[in-house]
Design a protein around this motif. Structure first.
Motif, short mmCIF file in Angstrom:
data_model
loop_
_atom_site.label_atom_id
_atom_site.label_comp_id
_atom_site.label_asym_id
_atom_site.label_seq_id
_atom_site.Cartn_x
_atom_site.Cartn_y
_atom_site.Cartn_z
N GLY A 317 0.79 -1.22 0.00
CA GLY A 317 0.00 0.00 0.00
C GLY A 317 0.83 1.27 0.00
O GLY A 317 0.29 2.37 0.20
N GLU A 319 2.69 4.59 -1.02
CA GLU A 319 2.45 5.63 -2.02
C GLU A 319 3.79 6.25 -2.42
O GLU A 319 4.50 6.79 -1.58
N ASP A 743 3.05 7.46 8.65
CA ASP A 743 2.18 8.16 9.59
C ASP A 743 2.10 7.34 10.88
O ASP A 743 1.65 6.20 10.87
N ASP A 755 -7.47 6.67 10.11
CA ASP A 755 -7.41 6.06 8.78
C ASP A 755 -6.03 6.19 8.15
O ASP A 755 -5.63 5.36 7.34
N GLU A 756 -5.30 7.25 8.51
CA GLU A 756 -4.00 7.49 7.90
C GLU A 756 -2.87 6.79 8.63
O GLU A 756 -1.74 6.76 8.13
N LYS A 759 0.26 4.71 7.03
CA LYS A 759 0.42 5.01 5.61
C LYS A 759 1.88 5.29 5.30
O LYS A 759 2.51 6.17 5.88
N THR A 761 4.72 6.61 2.79
CA THR A 761 4.89 7.54 1.67
C THR A 761 6.37 7.61 1.31
O THR A 761 7.21 7.87 2.19
#
Length: 956
Positions: A317, A319, A743, A755-756, A759, A761
């Motif tokens: 997942g 990014e 995050d 939700d973040e 995450k 990146t």
């Protein structure tokens, strides 16, 4: 007499074993995790029984049949006659003793494999199929290891049966060798042929199972089968398994018809077949077909490896954001990133521990960890990144005379209080700005009225005995109090933190466990006493959840009025199909974490499935199922039901202190060095492989990741996150290729994760722009003549310079480097103080007294940034006067304020106080009054500190 001594010795050994097992049970029972221990004991007993019977019964049967079916009138050689004369008196003992001997070995081996068996029995389907056989990946993680263990056990049993059958048959004439021929009686032939056939059937099953193990075999480039594996190795193993099964049938036929020629010829053909289809054919396919056309043949299999690896490590997942970094600094360039620059951490948790120790220790028996922790609290309505530590016991620093059993077990039982400092601020003298400090504790956390006593932490005595009936005079030292700590307060533990030692029987058990007769005879051990041990947070969580691999960095937080240690737990596997393995110990080691020794090291699947807390006051352990979708966790929950709480039960305050775990992030960055690409062609070419840079201040270890509250490009608000950088793998170019952030803010809503959170990146630096990497920036700092001159000035006055963590920040459209510089005196009482800040942007450098000044100097006189030290006026720690930048006189850089010399009266008074305290201490020791002893010891320590202060000042 000999028998009596043997019985007494056996009873003593048995009682010691019972004491060890029962005290383990008492520990688990007090923690309310006794089901964990009982599950382990039950499983081990069952597996021992299965292993024992599975080995002993077939071996006994083989010996029994070989002897029972022996020829009665066989003519034996003189040598065999002699053998029988020796063996026959021991025959009955051997017939039972040999199976029991092998049975015990097999039982212990089986009991050690109980987890493998229980994972198979409780395995959970993952819902994901492997790309080769179409089997659920749960088969590889839970069932395949069990089947391999069973086949290996059967092979061992049958082989031993075959050997003992042959031996007994030879000794009793069923098998005769002589005059160039081998004669075997019909009963022996049947038994040997059937046993050999069973062995070959087991080998066929093993070869068949090897087909599935190719999915986790490590090849030259990938884990899992490539073209040759799929088209040559796996078909070859299928053929071999079938041939082995057919040869086994021929041995069964031989048991009936008595012709050995056919199975022996078939066995030889099996060996030849294994060489041809198991070795020759795969070699030919690899050499003549794959290697000349590798890219065309292998890309599909490389893609399977890339997809599986990214899924197994939670990287699917991520990014990826292209980032064209600016390298030119202009005035006002950081104005849009003021909220980020305001949170830049100046207090390095790996450097300032001696500073916190000096300012917040108060007594020699208190201490702090060498590397402090990072957390966040709400200060004046805003979330503040903080550097935190717990004031724990350090009994090794007690005076040697004070290290008696009574003191180390009954008096000095706990640490006291949290210490927290703002991460982005400093005082004028370069010290941390504390928001929670002192004894008794004061600050924003004390306003929450939390329990400051720390009975369970990373530094504790081996055991302490606490608790007393209500109304009993307190014995435990709570904290020093009064002017300059002239007196102390005492306390009595009131929680439920350890097994009871109130009964005489329990005292005997623990006296044996800790080999301490004082537990048995001390009058301070009473009916309400508890014994606290195994107090390290990692130890407690590991015992409560033995299936977890724990993060190496537990951290303390004040949550709901208590200090709790937050521990991250991982579920792992080494048999996820097509996923590449990583050495966990190597992946998590860096300059702040030496390479650990782990029981399970090579893994190819990991999830942060559990968040655990350990209460610092009573040691209670709470396990929360953080990743309830993890099939490995679901399987362990079937084995250990009712030990985990749902994430719904996490309070909002606990949620606000949960963070993304450090070790998981390190493992992910280790894999992303190769697997940041998501297509097979780029992976195959490997022209864009990355690695984590070494720590610029320690080039023998990797640079650790770091937590900061920052706003990534294209994000609207700063977020508490963790960061790391990447440089090219191989060669000598130390330029930035990637910048990874995760995050780490789980939010503050009870039972709900942001939700973040989690995450990933990746800023992928454009190839058109050269951005210096951490090593290159550090080299620029070290080689700049102006900075070198300033550094030389800092070392005047017998001082050392310590460089803090080199932070990389995506601000101003580019990447900003910030490194705090600390100065520490090399003589007297010394500790690091923040004196300067290095910054770099592109190829431009600045070196000023504060971060605000450095950024302004870097960005054309006005950076537009806000910093935590904008209002700081640096002062000389010795004179406490502002540093005059225009002065031609070199300022003293000794960071340690030196006390003025006390008067003679003060010195004489301190000397008299020391003598009085020493006398009182001796008298208390002789009287056995530990409370008075501790008070006198505190008075003596205070007087000695005053004397040392006078001597230091007089020396100056």
């Amino acid at each position: 007499m000999t028998i009596s001594l043997a019985v007494i010795a056996a009873l003593v050994v048995a009682f010691f074993a019972f004491a060890s097992l029962y005290t383990d049970f008492l520990w688990y029972q007090q923690l309310e995790f006794e089901s964990v221990l009982l599950t382990q004991w039950t499983a081990r007993v069952i597996m021992f029984a299965i292993g024992f019977a599975g080995m002993a019964v077939p071996v006994w049967l083989a010996i029994f049949l070989a002897y029972r079916l022996r020829p009665v009138y066989a003519r034996l050689s003189s040598q065999l006659d002699r053998y029988q004369e020796v063996v026959e008196p021991l025959r009955r003992l051997a017939m039972w003793g040999i199976p029991v001997f092998f049975g015990f070995f097999a039982g212990f081996a089986a009991s050690s494999q109980w987890e493998t068996a229980w994972l198979w029995a409780n395995g959970t389907a993952t819902g994901d199929a492997d790309p080769q056989f179409g089997l659920d990946t749960g088969f590889y993680m839970f069932a395949m290891p069990f089947y391999a263990a069973v086949v290996g056990f059967v092979l061992a049993v049958v082989l031993i049966c075959l050997l003992v059958t042959a031996l007994v048959s030879y000794l009793y004439g069923s098998v005769r060798i002589g005059q160039g021929e081998l004669r075997i009686s019909k009963p022996a032939r049947i038994q040997l042929a059937i046993t050999a056939g069973l062995y070959l059937l087991a080998q066929a099953a093993s070869i068949w199972l090897d087909r599935f193990y190719t999915m986790v075999d490590q090849g030259d480039r990938i884990t899992g089968p490539g073209y040759a594996g799929v088209n040559a190795v796996i078909p070859g193993q299928t053929i071999l398994a079938i041939v082995a099964a057919l040869v086994a049938l021929l041995f069964f036929v031989t048991a009936i018809i008595g012709r050995w020629r056919y199975p022996l010829i078939a066995t030889a053909l099996l060996v030849v077949t294994s060489l041809v289809v198991g070795v020759g054919y795969p070699w030919a396919v690899t050499t003549f077909q794959v290697r000349p056309n590798e890219q065309a043949y292998e890309l599909d299999y490389f893609q399977k490896n890339v997809d599986a690896t990214r899924a197994a490590y939670g990287l699917d997942g991520i990014e990826t954001v292209p980032f064209a970094a600016e390298t030119d600094a202009e005035a006002g360039q950081l104005r849009d990133d003021a909220d980020t620059t305001a949170s830049i951490r100046l207090m390095d948790p790996g450097v300032i521990s001696p500073t916190v120790q000096q300012l917040q220790q108060f007594r020699a028996y208190y201490g702090f960890q060498d590397t402090l922790d990072v957390d966040r609290y709400e200060v004046d309505g805003e979330t503040q990144d903080t550097v935190v530590a717990v004031r724990e016991l350090d009994l090794g620093q007690l005076d040697a005379d004070a290290q008696t059993w009574n003191n180390t077990t009954l008096v000095y039982t706990h640490g006291y209080g949290m210490v927290a400092a703002k991460g982005n601020e400093r005082t004028n003298e370069g010290e941390p700005v504390f928001i929670e400090s002192n004894i008794p504790s004061s600050g924003i956390l004390s306003d929450l009225e939390y329990e400051p006593r720390v009975y369970f932490g990373e530094s504790n005595p081996a055991y302490s005995i606490v608790g007393a009936p209500e109304g009993t005079e307190p014995v435990e030292l709570d904290y020093p109090a009064g002017e300059e700590g002239a007196s102390q307060t005492n306390t009595t533990f009131e929680g439920d933190g350890g097994p009871s030692v109130g009964s005489f029987f329990h005292r005997i058990l623990y006296a044996l466990k800790f080999q301490s007769e004082q537990i048995l005879f001390s009058d301070y051990v009473n009916e309400d006493s508890q014994i606290l041990y195994d107090r390290d947070p990692l130890t407690r969580v590991q015992k409560a959840a033995p299936y977890l691999t724990l993060d190496s960095d537990p951290y303390p937080s004040v949550v709901d009025g208590r200090i709790v240690w937050i521990v991250d737990g991982y579920t792992t596997s080494a048999t996820y199909p097509y996923s590449s393995q990583v050495s966990l110990s190597q992946a998590i080691s860096d300059s702040t974490n030496p390479t650990p020794n782990l029981l399970i090291d090579e893994i190819n699947y990991i999830r942060n499935s559990v968040k655990a807390t350990v209460d610092a006051y009573d040691g209670s352990v709470t396990l929360y199922a953080w990743d309830e979708e993890d099939p490995v966790l679901q399987t362990w929950q079937n084995i250990y039901p009712s030990t985990l709480k749902s994430i719904d039960e996490m309070s909002g305050e606990l949620m606000s202190h949960v963070r993304y775990p450090t070790d998981l992030f390190k493992v992910q960055r280790a894999m992303l060095g190769t697997y940041h690409v998501d297509n097979a062609r780029a992976f195959y070419q490997r022209d864009n492989a990355w690695t984590t840079p070494n720590d610029p201040t320690n080039d023998q270890a990797l640079q650790p990741p770091y937590y900061l509250s920052m706003r990534m490009p294209d994000e609207e608000e700063p977020t508490f996150s963790m960061f790391t950088t990447f440089i090219p793998d191989g060669g000598s170019r130390n330029v930035l290729m990637g910048y990874l952030a995760v995050d780490s803010d789980a939010g503050s809503e009870a039972g709900a994760v942001s939700d973040e959170y989690g995450k990933l990146t990746m800023l992928e630096i454009s190839a058109d722009t050269t951005v210096p990497g951490p090593g290159q920036v550090q080299n620029s700092f070290d080689s700049d003549s102006a900075i070198a001159n300033e550094m030389n000035i800092l070392t005047i006055g017998s001082s050392d310079v310590q460089l803090g963590n080199l932070l990389t920040l995506p601000v101003g459209g580019g990447l900003l480097y910030v490194q705090p510089v600390y100065v520490q005196s090399t003589s007297g009482t010394s500790y690091p103080l923040l004196r300067k800040v290095l910054v770099a942007f592109g190829d431009q450098l600045a070196f000023e007294d504060t971060l605000a000044e450095s950024l302004d100097a870097l960005f054309g006189g006005e950076s537009g940034a806000e910093t935590g030290d904008s209002d700081v006026t640096p002062v000389d720690p010795e004179t406490e006067q502002p540093i005059d930048e225009g002065s031609t006189e070199e300022p003293s850089t000794d960071p340690t304020p030196q006390p003025s010399a006390p008067s003679t009266d003060t010195y004489e008074a301190a000397l008299a106080d020391a003598q009085t305290a020493l006398n009182e201490k001796q008298a208390a020791l002789e009287a056995g009054d530990m409370v008075a002893y501790a008070e006198a010891d505190a008075d003596l320590t205070d007087a000695l500190e005053r004397l040392l202060a006078f001597e230091d000042a007089a020396g100056e």
